[in-house]
Design a protein around this motif. Sequence first.
Motif, short mmCIF file in Angstrom:
data_model
loop_
_atom_site.label_atom_id
_atom_site.label_comp_id
_atom_site.label_asym_id
_atom_site.label_seq_id
_atom_site.Cartn_x
_atom_site.Cartn_y
_atom_site.Cartn_z
N GLU A 78 0.84 -1.21 0.00
CA GLU A 78 0.00 0.00 0.00
C GLU A 78 0.87 1.25 0.00
N GLY A 79 1.94 1.23 0.79
CA GLY A 79 2.87 2.37 0.80
C GLY A 79 3.55 2.56 -0.55
N LEU A 80 3.87 1.46 -1.20
CA LEU A 80 4.50 1.54 -2.52
C LEU A 80 3.53 2.13 -3.54
N ILE A 81 2.25 1.77 -3.45
CA ILE A 81 1.24 2.38 -4.34
C ILE A 81 1.23 3.89 -4.14
N GLU A 82 1.22 4.31 -2.88
CA GLU A 82 1.22 5.74 -2.58
C GLU A 82 2.47 6.44 -3.12
N ALA A 83 3.62 5.81 -2.92
CA ALA A 83 4.88 6.40 -3.41
C ALA A 83 4.88 6.49 -4.94
N LEU A 84 4.44 5.44 -5.61
CA LEU A 84 4.44 5.44 -7.07
C LEU A 84 3.47 6.47 -7.63
N ILE A 85 2.30 6.61 -7.01
CA ILE A 85 1.36 7.63 -7.46
C ILE A 85 1.98 9.01 -7.32
N ASN A 86 2.62 9.27 -6.20
CA ASN A 86 3.28 10.55 -5.98
C ASN A 86 4.34 10.79 -7.05
#
Length: 104
Positions: A78-86
């Motif tokens: 989930e954190g990686l999804i957030e980082a990639l979106i950013n």
Amino acid sequence: MSKPVGYFTSYSINDGSLLESLQEDYGPTFEKMTKREKLFLISAIASQLCDQAPGRCRDEIYVVGHQINSSLSVSDREGLIEALINQVRHGQSLKVVTEVSPMK
């Protein structure tokens, strides 16, 4: 605490847009959606944006995707999804290469 959809989008109050309709139906932070529904929307939007993006993925990225899904915790994914979106929205990326150079 989650921020409302309008924080991340071009939504304006009373603009009659789909974003306004979504907020009315599901709440300003989509609190009336399940986690599964939110993940489905992330997947659907990402898939369509990926199809529209120029170029293609390197073969190694498919391997990385498998490694991520098989090795990382749910929280880290989930954190990686957030980082990639950013990074997609605000970061720098490699330039798209239209020709593949021969391997050395």
